[in-house]
Each structure stands twice: as C-alpha cells, then as structure tokens.
Motif scaffolding. Sequence first.
Motif, PDB file in Angstrom:
ATOM      1  N   GLY A  40     -32.563 -50.508  15.643  1.00 48.54           N
ATOM      2  CA  GLY A  40     -31.777 -49.669  16.388  1.00 48.54           C
ATOM      3  C   GLY A  40     -30.691 -50.526  17.083  1.00 48.54           C
ATOM      4  N   VAL A  43     -23.771 -50.032  19.992  1.00 53.86           N
ATOM      5  CA  VAL A  43     -22.466 -49.896  19.203  1.00 53.86           C
ATOM      6  C   VAL A  43     -21.819 -51.327  19.346  1.00 53.86           C
ATOM      7  CG1 VAL A  43     -20.145 -48.933  19.711  1.00 53.86           C
ATOM      8  CG2 VAL A  43     -22.296 -47.583  20.023  1.00 53.86           C
ATOM      9  N   VAL A  61     -18.848 -43.051  15.299  1.00 51.86           N
ATOM     10  CA  VAL A  61     -20.043 -42.568  15.873  1.00 51.86           C
ATOM     11  C   VAL A  61     -19.758 -40.988  16.410  1.00 51.86           C
ATOM     12  CG1 VAL A  61     -21.766 -42.515  17.626  1.00 51.86           C
ATOM     13  CG2 VAL A  61     -21.199 -44.580  16.424  1.00 51.86           C
ATOM     14  N   ARG A  67     -24.131 -42.786  11.117  1.00 49.91           N
ATOM     15  CA  ARG A  67     -25.233 -42.136  12.040  1.00 49.91           C
ATOM     16  C   ARG A  67     -25.464 -42.827  13.129  1.00 49.91           C
ATOM     17  NH1 ARG A  67     -30.351 -42.332   9.862  1.00 49.91           N
ATOM     18  NH2 ARG A  67     -29.862 -44.132   8.400  1.00 49.91           N
ATOM     19  N   SER A  68     -26.039 -42.015  14.368  1.00 51.09           N
ATOM     20  CA  SER A  68     -26.569 -42.602  15.537  1.00 51.09           C
ATOM     21  C   SER A  68     -27.423 -41.605  16.126  1.00 51.09           C
ATOM     22  CB  SER A  68     -25.368 -42.783  16.465  1.00 51.09           C
ATOM     23  OG  SER A  68     -24.971 -41.573  16.907  1.00 51.09           O
ATOM     24  N   ARG A  75     -27.479 -44.877  23.396  1.00 45.70           N
ATOM     25  CA  ARG A  75     -27.013 -44.521  22.041  1.00 45.70           C
ATOM     26  C   ARG A  75     -27.313 -45.665  21.064  1.00 45.70           C
ATOM     27  NH1 ARG A  75     -25.797 -40.147  19.258  1.00 45.70           N
ATOM     28  NH2 ARG A  75     -24.886 -39.420  21.402  1.00 45.70           N
ATOM     29  N   ARG A  76     -27.744 -45.403  19.858  1.00 40.81           N
ATOM     30  CA  ARG A  76     -28.367 -46.521  19.121  1.00 40.81           C
ATOM     31  C   ARG A  76     -27.785 -46.173  17.454  1.00 40.81           C
ATOM     32  NH1 ARG A  76     -28.072 -49.071  22.906  1.00 40.81           N
ATOM     33  NH2 ARG A  76     -30.031 -50.188  24.011  1.00 40.81           N
ATOM     34  N   ILE A  77     -27.738 -47.176  16.949  1.00 41.15           N
ATOM     35  CA  ILE A  77     -27.177 -46.879  15.453  1.00 41.15           C
ATOM     36  C   ILE A  77     -28.339 -47.787  14.605  1.00 41.15           C
ATOM     37  CG2 ILE A  77     -25.586 -47.601  13.885  1.00 41.15           C
ATOM     38  CD1 ILE A  77     -23.528 -47.627  16.028  1.00 41.15           C
TER      39      ILE A  77
END
Length: 99
Positions: A40, A43, A61, A67-68, A75-77
Amino acid sequence: MPQHSLPLAQIAQLLDVPEDSLRALITARGSDQGDITLVGLTVAEAARRLGIGRTKMYEYVSSGAIRSVKIGSLRRIPAEAVGEFLARRHQVTDFDTAA
C-alpha cells in the motif's frame, strides 16, 4: 530482481526507452528504491513511481483513474494499481502519433 506487475520489456516500451538502459538504471539505483515490499503506497510514493507530481496523482485518485483504498484516515494505493494504471493508459494512448 523484484517482481513487477508488468514485464520489464513492457515497462521499457511504455517509457519509450531501450530495455537494456532500463535494466542498467534499475541496477545503478541499487538500494535507493525505497521499500519494494510495500503493498500500500502513499500518494507521494505512487506519484514518485510514475514520475508525476502529488497533485496530479490526487487528481487520478479522486477521479477513480487509479485505484485507492481508505485505511482509517489514510489513503493508500495498492502497488499493483500503478502498473495497471500504466497498462490502461498504454491501451488508450496512441504512441505512434506525434504530438
């Protein structure tokens, strides 16, 4: 060498650089590539992997282009979402046409 969600040859093609040059760059970077075990990304980390700014990444995002997930207030991608995003962009972009 770490596993990529896209084969190195395809990444080199997306970046329009020779595969050998990309391999040399990865080797030269050595341990200065951050924690590649992260699943994860923040940003900022995802933006750095794509070579774009944080503001542009936030645009992607918020539009759903990348996708996140929300984990608490963070907030994780997903790391694989970066490769998926590049692959989708490659499909819809005409690289043969000059700008």
